[in-house]
Design a protein around this motif. Structure first.
Motif, short mmCIF file in Angstrom:
data_model
loop_
_atom_site.label_atom_id
_atom_site.label_comp_id
_atom_site.label_asym_id
_atom_site.label_seq_id
_atom_site.Cartn_x
_atom_site.Cartn_y
_atom_site.Cartn_z
N VAL A 170 7.39 -3.77 -2.76
CA VAL A 170 6.15 -4.52 -2.58
C VAL A 170 5.53 -4.21 -1.22
CG1 VAL A 170 5.18 -6.85 -2.24
CG2 VAL A 170 6.72 -6.40 -4.16
N ILE A 171 6.33 -4.27 -0.17
CA ILE A 171 5.76 -4.09 1.18
C ILE A 171 5.42 -2.63 1.48
CG2 ILE A 171 6.93 -6.13 2.06
CD1 ILE A 171 8.93 -4.34 3.46
N ARG A 172 5.82 -1.73 0.61
CA ARG A 172 5.42 -0.33 0.78
C ARG A 172 4.11 -0.01 0.06
NH1 ARG A 172 11.11 0.55 0.67
NH2 ARG A 172 11.12 0.82 -1.61
N ARG A 173 3.55 -0.98 -0.61
CA ARG A 173 2.32 -0.72 -1.38
C ARG A 173 1.10 -0.86 -0.47
NH1 ARG A 173 3.88 -3.20 -7.35
NH2 ARG A 173 5.93 -2.21 -7.38
N ARG A 174 0.44 0.24 -0.30
CA ARG A 174 -0.67 0.34 0.65
C ARG A 174 -1.80 -0.63 0.34
NH1 ARG A 174 -4.83 4.24 0.25
NH2 ARG A 174 -5.96 4.64 2.20
N ASP A 175 -2.12 -0.81 -0.94
CA ASP A 175 -3.24 -1.68 -1.28
C ASP A 175 -2.97 -3.13 -0.88
OD1 ASP A 175 -1.27 -1.89 -3.29
OD2 ASP A 175 -2.74 -2.55 -4.78
N LEU A 176 -1.71 -3.57 -0.93
CA LEU A 176 -1.40 -4.95 -0.55
C LEU A 176 -1.59 -5.18 0.94
CD1 LEU A 176 1.77 -5.68 -2.74
CD2 LEU A 176 -0.62 -6.27 -3.20
N TRP A 177 -1.24 -4.19 1.76
CA TRP A 177 -1.48 -4.29 3.19
C TRP A 177 -2.98 -4.39 3.47
CZ3 TRP A 177 1.76 -5.04 7.21
CH2 TRP A 177 3.14 -4.82 7.00
N ILE A 178 -3.74 -3.52 2.83
CA ILE A 178 -5.19 -3.50 3.06
C ILE A 178 -5.82 -4.83 2.62
CG2 ILE A 178 -7.37 -2.39 2.43
CD1 ILE A 178 -5.76 0.21 2.00
N LEU A 179 -5.44 -5.31 1.44
CA LEU A 179 -5.98 -6.57 0.93
C LEU A 179 -5.57 -7.75 1.82
CD1 LEU A 179 -5.40 -6.04 -2.89
CD2 LEU A 179 -7.62 -6.15 -1.72
N GLY A 180 -4.33 -7.72 2.32
CA GLY A 180 -3.88 -8.78 3.22
C GLY A 180 -4.71 -8.84 4.49
N PHE A 181 -5.02 -7.67 5.05
CA PHE A 181 -5.86 -7.63 6.25
C PHE A 181 -7.29 -8.08 5.95
CE2 PHE A 181 -2.45 -5.08 8.04
CZ PHE A 181 -2.51 -5.41 9.39
N ILE A 182 -7.84 -7.62 4.85
CA ILE A 182 -9.21 -8.02 4.50
C ILE A 182 -9.29 -9.52 4.29
CG2 ILE A 182 -10.99 -7.85 2.72
CD1 ILE A 182 -10.10 -4.93 2.30
N LEU A 183 -8.34 -10.06 3.53
CA LEU A 183 -8.33 -11.51 3.28
C LEU A 183 -8.12 -12.28 4.58
CD1 LEU A 183 -8.44 -13.78 1.20
CD2 LEU A 183 -5.96 -13.54 0.91
N VAL A 231 -14.33 -5.02 11.12
CA VAL A 231 -13.04 -4.36 10.86
C VAL A 231 -12.68 -4.47 9.38
CG1 VAL A 231 -10.57 -4.37 11.39
CG2 VAL A 231 -12.23 -4.77 13.22
N ALA A 232 -12.97 -5.62 8.79
CA ALA A 232 -12.70 -5.79 7.36
C ALA A 232 -13.49 -4.78 6.54
CB ALA A 232 -13.06 -7.22 6.93
N PHE A 233 -14.74 -4.53 6.92
CA PHE A 233 -15.55 -3.55 6.20
C PHE A 233 -14.92 -2.16 6.31
CE2 PHE A 233 -19.01 -0.32 6.52
CZ PHE A 233 -19.29 -0.26 5.16
N ILE A 234 -14.44 -1.80 7.49
CA ILE A 234 -13.77 -0.51 7.66
C ILE A 234 -12.55 -0.43 6.75
CG2 ILE A 234 -12.52 0.94 9.31
CD1 ILE A 234 -14.36 -0.23 11.50
N MET A 235 -11.81 -1.56 6.63
CA MET A 235 -10.63 -1.58 5.76
C MET A 235 -11.02 -1.39 4.29
SD MET A 235 -8.05 -2.02 7.82
CE MET A 235 -6.72 -2.51 6.76
N THR A 236 -12.19 -1.90 3.90
CA THR A 236 -12.61 -1.74 2.50
C THR A 236 -12.87 -0.28 2.14
OG1 THR A 236 -15.01 -2.01 2.91
CG2 THR A 236 -13.72 -4.01 2.55
N LEU A 237 -13.19 0.51 3.15
CA LEU A 237 -13.48 1.93 2.89
C LEU A 237 -12.24 2.71 2.49
CD1 LEU A 237 -16.01 2.64 5.80
CD2 LEU A 237 -16.51 2.03 3.42
N ILE A 238 -11.06 2.20 2.87
CA ILE A 238 -9.82 2.88 2.48
C ILE A 238 -9.11 2.15 1.34
CG2 ILE A 238 -9.47 3.93 4.75
CD1 ILE A 238 -7.45 1.75 5.40
N LEU A 239 -9.73 1.09 0.82
CA LEU A 239 -9.17 0.39 -0.33
C LEU A 239 -9.41 1.23 -1.59
CD1 LEU A 239 -7.88 -2.33 -1.31
CD2 LEU A 239 -10.24 -3.11 -1.75
#
Length: 382
Positions: free
Chosen positions: A199-212, A367-375
């Motif tokens: 779970v913690i190796r899944r990149r999308d979860l890290w990105i979503l956690g930061f965005i949220l 910063v959240a917008f920048i994170m969405t670009l790699i989601l």
């Protein structure tokens, strides 16, 4: 004929409402309630702080336990909330209220981290709708306490203040108890640490956690610090109403937007679209602040931002295995809450003027917008 799982779901909705209402019960009448209880305002305020503090501690363990034995720990969360909410009517002693609040705070992560696995197991075809309804109940519980607290207290003091939440929890637990035995839920009976490692190796979860986290931080900052930040422009009197408008429109968004975004796999596009809009709103407020702009910008921000929680929860339900829904939700919960707490505490250094405050809020949204670009693009992923 009403289906048994419908009764269970209504009970769950009521328990969630009671949990969140219990969290901030005393906030609107903190001074008066503290005087009646014979304690300081700071001591009574600690009751609300217990919720986010214990959520940070328990969010990952609760997610793992839900994945291991969903029904048992789902019922644990419901029961703990009922004990806390209904138990407050037994005594108005401060220590007793602390004990009851502890039950509610322990139960909360088991409830919130159950949204995705509950909706995925019982309502696979209507997952997005159920997650939206559960999220709406979560927000409504908070809004109820904040909006009705002063009026309830003025009618009959602390007992009247505590009564509605207690009664709702009683009805909720009764419906859960009567129906849960006849509803089948997944039980794995085991859970390996390696699975959580996946779970913690899944990149999308890290990105979503930061965005949220950046989104929650913005909302929490507005609710906590907007009033003092507006003093230097003599607009502190409208802060509460502006935040209330943001919440009300946000509830409308939660009820309407996820069901129109998620089935079309537009989650990434939606999140990527709203973040620069909201960042532009706050950037504008850095240079120009007036009552009209505050209400318009905060209202539209709430309308667009609050549905993101349900959309992110639906992402987990769509793209991750049912066996890790609780763990994935708990992981995103930990990441997002850690960021939001840090940014809300950090805002105290920027509330001296509206200019610095809105500049501070613009930063995490950018910063959240920048994170969405790699989601990942969920339209292609789906």
């Amino acid at each position: 004929m009403v289906q048994v799982k419908t009764i269970l779901t209504i009970g769950f909705i009521l328990i969630i409402f009671a949990s969140q209402a219990m969290w901030v019960t005393f906030s609107p009448v903190l001074t008066e309630a503290a005087d009646e209880l014979g304690v300081s305002v700071e001591l009574l305020g600690l009751l609300a702080i217990m919720y986010p503090a214990l959520f940070l501690i328990l969010t990952i363990p609760s997610g793992i336990l839900l994945d291991k034995s969903f029904k048992k720990w789902f019922l644990f969360g419901c029961t703990a909330t009922f004990i806390g909410a209904a138990g407050r009517l037994l005594s108005l002693n401060y220590i007793w209220l602390v004990i009851c609040q502890l039950f509610g705070a322990v139960g909360q992560p088991f409830l919130l981290n159950a949204f995705v696995p509950y909706a995925s197991q019982l309502y696979e075809e209507r997952r997005t709708t159920i997650i939206s309804i559960l999220s709406l109940s979560m927000y409504l519980g908070v809004v109820f306490s904040l909006a009705a607290g002063v009026e309830l207290y003025s009618i009959g003091g602390l007992y009247t203040l505590l009564m509605p939440t207690a009664l709702i929890s009683v009805v909720g637990i009764a419906m859960v108890a009567l129906s849960s035995g006849n509803v089948e839920m997944r039980e794995t009976g085991e859970y390996s640490l390696r699975r959580f490692g996946d779970v913690i190796r899944r990149r999308d979860l890290w990105i979503l956690g930061f965005i949220l986290g950046f989104g929650i931080a913005t909302f929490d900052n507005l609710a906590t610090w907007l009033q003092p930040a507006l003093r230097d422009v003599s607009l502190e009197g409208v802060a509460g109403d502006a935040v209330a408008a943001s919440i009300i429109l946000g509830l409308v968004g939660v009820a309407v937007i996820p069901d129109r975004v998620c089935p079309k796999n537009l989650r990434t596009i939606y999140i990527r679209m709203i973040t620069p809009i909201i960042a532009t709103f706050f950037l504008t407020l850095v240079f120009m602040v007036n009552t009209q702009l505050l209400f318009i910008f905060l209202g539209v921000s709430g309308l667009l931002m609050l549905p993101a929680y349900a959309i992110i929860m639906d992402w987990i339900g769509k793209f991750h295995e049912k066996e890790v829904h609780g763990s994935a939700t708990g992981f995103i919960g930990l990441t997002s809450r850690a960021i939001s707490v840090a940014l809300t505490l950090g805002a105290v250094y920027f509330i001296g003027s509206a200019t610095t405050y809105f500049a501070y809020l613009t930063t995490p949204i950018t910063v959240a917008f920048i994170m969405t670009l790699i989601l990942p693009n969920d339209h292609k992923k789906g």
